[in-house]
Design an enzyme around this catalytic site. Structure first.
Site, PDB file in Angstrom:
ATOM      1  N   PHE A 131       2.211   9.923   2.885  1.00  0.00           N
ATOM      2  CA  PHE A 131       3.500  10.127   3.531  1.00  0.00           C
ATOM      3  C   PHE A 131       4.457   8.958   3.346  1.00  0.00           C
ATOM      4  CE2 PHE A 131       1.105  12.950   6.655  1.00  0.00           C
ATOM      5  CZ  PHE A 131       1.317  14.055   5.861  1.00  0.00           C
ATOM      6  N   GLY A 179       0.498   5.744   0.827  1.00  0.00           N
ATOM      7  CA  GLY A 179      -0.295   6.856   1.313  1.00  0.00           C
ATOM      8  C   GLY A 179       0.386   8.167   1.005  1.00  0.00           C
ATOM      9  N   GLY A 203       0.836  -1.198   0.000  1.00  0.00           N
ATOM     10  CA  GLY A 203       0.000   0.000   0.000  1.00  0.00           C
ATOM     11  C   GLY A 203       0.865   1.239   0.000  1.00  0.00           C
ATOM     12  N   ASP A 250      -6.857   9.845  12.645  1.00  0.00           N
ATOM     13  CA  ASP A 250      -7.109   9.568  11.228  1.00  0.00           C
ATOM     14  C   ASP A 250      -7.753   8.195  11.080  1.00  0.00           C
ATOM     15  OD1 ASP A 250      -7.191   9.997   8.524  1.00  0.00           O
ATOM     16  OD2 ASP A 250      -5.113   9.440   8.155  1.00  0.00           O
TER      17      ASP A 250
END
Length: 947
Positions: free
Chosen positions: A411, A409, A407, A515
């Site tokens: 950052f 994201g 995965g 988050d």
């Protein structure tokens, strides 16, 4: 009793010994005085000679001794008293047979004059012997009797020496303190104790008692070698005297005296406090400021002379020359620990990792500098399955990543990794040091909940921070939603309940996740276990429970579609923020799309602050307890919102109401749910109410407008024709459109309309939306932490249609990139899913021109890339980013298996070329296997370089 004389080795004529003195007794002695001869006669009468013949000299030794008055011409000698143990056995036991020796210096103490030489000869004028430092173990009766007779004869005759000696016993006038002790080890064997350099002018008992530490510390001449013979305290005083001869005062004096019979410890003072930033330096080492590199005296030197005094006393106080650091700054144990951990990788505890992570975050928050050339390697591993080698743990040396990426994201990205020594596999998240936050490790380090992904350690390698965590084979909950379209109610409740268990565990430890969303919930291989991950936005709450504001000028936490109203308004936030986000995640699982996106476009932050909670997005097919639980978690006021524990109980009851978990782990695909037309019309009517202010606008005109606009915000449904064809196009006059002409926003390009037959509407509808947003922003200005100029700046940034992401663009990122569309991709080399892009764009919007941790319009470099189909991608990236990293980041948006980047005129560029601050304009080109036109390419998301 006999007096023997021992020569001093350091004086001239040191070869004088006892055997040399005995023959001198045979010489004719000068005539004695009247009193002295009478004493001699008395002793001769009372006691007959013991030795005869050549041994008669011993009679004089026994009766008179061998002590003589020293002369200037004679050799320097130290006289000692020797007395026989008994009459039969003539053994001599000296009262003092050792010289003064200072331990640690390997030197004897040297006196400056003969007057300082200790002389323990009794003073005959006082009629008594001087006190003896050492007492024999045996005392015979004959000795006591002889001593008694001698004292009587002396008292009767009133004997006195011809030359009077000093009246003070030599033990008291000695420059070396003599410690009396009953043990046979009573010799003054000094262990680095403070020594005087000159004798006291007026000796007395008070000086012997050391009533004041530092008494007599007045060196007559500067001698730089004194630091070898005296204590560190006196050394400091001596050095001070050398550099400040005008200050003749001693070091500060203590407030409490101590007995003279116990010599003071060299350091009975306060603990030595080192200077920053060198916590492990020695006391007399680098006492210098980091910036000025000047000698920096320790401000705590005044405390060294205070045994019990909490305040510094008068004296030569040393003021620091570096005023930027606090005078009373103290080092904690954590700082010493960090100093020991830096520069190496070791196996340790969680608190060691969190302490080291703070230094990484501080280094990344500084002004951006060129990347370090040296690949520093430091960190802490929390499991024995990851083993450092020679205090290092480097990628491709001690561990390696697999080709498939788990995965990515805004950052960083997540890979599967394997330890080369143990074969252990786990997940590794790679984060740039510039965007790393210490809270990501501080929040999850040491947690043992099964609903939290375990942390295995973190290692910094150059500009990257590698975070190791448990590998969950099931992927993320967000991936499952994309694969399934939307989840059944029972499975959505099941995962929500497990996520709430993890939140309850975090909130009990005053940790706010910040988050919560489907992408940050990982699943096990069979889908039965869910755990929270990604603590990049975590916050440690204060123990007072008052909360803290999460919105700052350079940081926006979380994802925009899951953001709570108090976060948007900049108010104080607590753990209820995670409850709101979890219910938004529930709507995402049930509907297959993020909340708010089906009804509103553009800046959702204003809608979240002004609109009611998105409870209308709850599917009508949900059970009553399910709908009630979602409503309880979406209360707009945090005080009315339930906690994670309370919501977890409601979710469990709702799961029981629907019959428990019955749906399969991976079922058939279901189309995402779309809002019914009446709800869409309702929301768009509210959104278009300012149009009724126009005198030319008829009554039903807003309804027609919303009817035509509502399908525009819906994802296209393949079985049905486009909705705009069912309603007549909206026509607006030039005067009407000119009334809504905001000057700061007039140059913004509108978003392309779906119905090409309405060109006027293409220009007027965005103007109406921007006007409505401007009005709402002005109405909410009192609750917003922004000034008027900042609000206009926010509107100018938000109005760019980069945030208008429909649900179909989430499924197909390539469709989201339209002509001249700025994707605002940010984070690490444009690694952003569509959900993350929304979050990062919102983070950039509220940056307000300040330096941020993510690239934005104000602090990033502009990169424009033309795709293979002619679309342009406008990207804002970090300074000094490399072209190859950008190509890897946009690989999912390029409809080609392998591609490369070249300039606009077709010239090749190197993959390791850094993007200049002025920006760069590139275009994509195909890079198949059989072509030799490329030197590097990106194939299936991986960078390949032709050898």
């Amino acid at each position: 009793m006999a007096v023997m004389e021992m020569a001093c080795p350091g004086a001239p004529g040191s070869a004088v010994g006892q055997q040399k003195e005995l023959p001198k007794a045979k010489e004719k002695t000068p005539p004695l005085g009247k009193k002295q001869s009478s004493v001699y006669k008395l002793e001769a009468v009372e006691k007959s000679p013991v030795f005869c013949g050549k041994w008669e000299i011993l009679n004089d030794v026994i009766t008179k001794g061998t002590a003589k008055e020293g002369s200037e011409a004679g050799p320097a000698a130290i006289s000692i008293i020797a007395q026989a143990e008994c009459e039969n056995s003539q053994e001599f036991s000296p009262t003092f047979s050792e010289r003064i020796f200072i331990a640690g210096s390997k030197q004897y103490s040297q006196s400056e004059s003969l007057d300082q030489i200790p002389n323990n000869v009794a003073h005959a004028t006082e009629g008594k012997m001087a006190r003896v430092c050492w007492k024999g173990k045996r005392r015979s009766k004959a000795r006591k009797k002889r001593k008694k007779k001698s004292s009587k004869s002396l008292a009767h005759a009133g004997v006195a020496l011809a030359k009077p000696l000093p009246r003070t016993p030599e033990q008291e006038s000695c420059t070396i303190p003599v410690q009396e002790d009953e043990s046979p080890l009573g010799a003054p064997y000094v262990r680095n104790t403070p020594q005087f350099t000159k004798p006291l002018k007026e000796p007395g008992l008070g000086q012997l008692c050391f009533k004041q530490l530092g008494e007599g510390l007045r060196p007559a001449l500067p001698r730089s070698e004194l630091h070898k013979l005296i204590s560190p305290l006196q050394c400091l005083n001596h050095v001070w005297k050398l550099h400040h001869p005008q200050d003749g005062g001693p070091l500060p004096l203590p407030t409490h005296p101590f007995p003279y019979s116990r010599l003071p410890h060299p350091f009975p003072f306060h603990p030595l406090q080192p200077w920053k930033p060198h916590p492990l330096e020695s006391f007399l080492g680098k006492l210098a400021c980091v910036d000025s590199q000047k000698p920096l005296p320790d401000p705590h030197l005044s405390k060294l002379a205070c045994v019990d005094s909490p305040k510094p006393l008068p004296g030569p106080h040393l003021e620091p020359s570096c005023l930027s650091r606090g005078a009373h700054e103290k080092f904690s144990v954590e700082e010493y620990l960090v100093h020991a951990l830096q520069g190496s990788v070791s196996s340790g505890q969680a608190h060691s990792l969190t302490s080291l992570a703070k230094t990484w975050a501080a280094r990344g928050s500084r002004s951006r500098e060129p990347s370090p050339k040296t690949e520093d390697n430091e960190g802490v591993l929390l499991t024995e399955k990851l083993k450092p080698v020679d205090y290092e743990y480097r990628e491709e040396v001690h561990w390696a990543t697999h080709q498939l990426r788990l995965g990515r994201g805004s950052f960083g990205e997540v890979h599967r990794m394997e330890d080369k020594q143990t074969g252990f596999q786990c997940a590794v998240k790679k984060v740039r040091l510039e965007v790393f936050r210490a809270e990501e490790l501080m929040a999850c380090a040491g947690l043992t909940s099964p609903r939290i992904v375990p942390l295995y350690g973190a290692v910094r390698e150059g500009p990257w921070v590698n975070i190791f965590m448990e590998l969950l084979e099931g992927g993320s909950l967000g991936q499952l939603v994309k694969e399934q379209g939307c989840l059944p109610e029972d499975r959505a409740l099941y995962y929500l309940g497990q996520a709430l268990e993890g939140l309850e565990y975090l909130h009990s430890r005053r940790i706010l996740h910040g988050d919560v969303k489907a992408d940050n919930v990982l699943l096990s291989s069979d889908g039965s276990h869910a755990a929270l991950c990604d603590f990049g936005h975590a916050v440690c709450l204060q123990p007072d429970g008052l909360g803290k504001s999460l919105l700052t000028g350079d940081y926006i936490p979380g994802t925009e579609t899951h953001m709570a109203p108090e976060v948007v308004l900049g108010r104080s936030c607590d753990a209820k923020v995670d409850v709101w986000s979890s219910c938004c995640m529930m709507l995402h699982m049930l509907n297959g799309c993020h909340p708010w996106t089906q009804f509103f476009r553009g800046p959702l932050c204003l809608k979240i602050a002004s609109e009611p909670p998105p409870v209308r997005e709850i599917p009508p097919s949900c059970a009553p307890l399910t709908a009630q639980a979602i409503q309880e978690g979406l209360r707009k006021e945090p005080i009315h919102r339930v906690s994670a524990a309370e919501l977890g109980g409601k979710v469990n009851r709702a799961l029981q109401q629907v019959g428990g978990l019955k749906s399969p782990w991976r079922g058939e695909y279901k189309e995402p749910r779309h809002p019914p037309p009446n709800q869409a019309n309702y929301h768009q009517t509210l959104h278009a109410q300012p149009r009724e202010l126009s005198p030319r606008a008829p009554g039903p005109r807003p309804a027609e407008e919303t009817t035509g606009r509502a399908p525009k915000l819906q994802p296209p449904l393949p079985p049905e024709p486009p909705e705009p064809n069912k309603s007549p196009p909206l026509t607006l006059s030039k005067e009407e459109s000119g009334m809504w002409e905001p000057l700061p926003l007039s140059s913004l390009e509108p978003a392309p309309a779906r119905n090409p037959s309405s060109p006027e509407r293409k220009a007027t509808v965005p103007e109406q939306e921007l006007q409505q947003l401007e009005i709402e922003l002005f109405l909410n200005s009192l609750s917003q932490p922004f000034s008027l100029e900042e609000q206009e700046q926010i509107l100018s940034c938000l109005s760019i249609d980069s945030l208008s992401l429909s649900d179909d663009s989430e499924k197909n990122p390539s469709k989201a990139s339209q002509s001249s569309r700025d994707t605002l991709s940010s984070g690490v080399h444009s690694w952003s899913s569509q959900a993350e892009a929304r979050s990062s764009s919102w983070n950039m919007v509220l940056a307000r021109g300040r330096p941020t941790d993510t690239p934005s319009y104000f602090n990033g470099v502009k990169v424009q890339i033309q795709s293979l189909n002619g679309e342009h991608l406008h990207i804002r990236e970090f300074h000094r980013v490399k072209v190859g990293d950008i190509a890897t980041g946009i690989s999912s948006q390029i409809p080609a298996a392998a591609f490369s980047l070249v300039t606009k005129d077709g010239q090749p560029v190197r993959y390791d070329m850094e993007v200049p601050d002025s920006g760069i304009d590139l275009q994509c080109t195909l890079a198949p296997d059989g072509s030799f036109a490329w030197s590097w390419r990106v194939k299936h998301g991986q960078l390949e370089n032709r050898p």
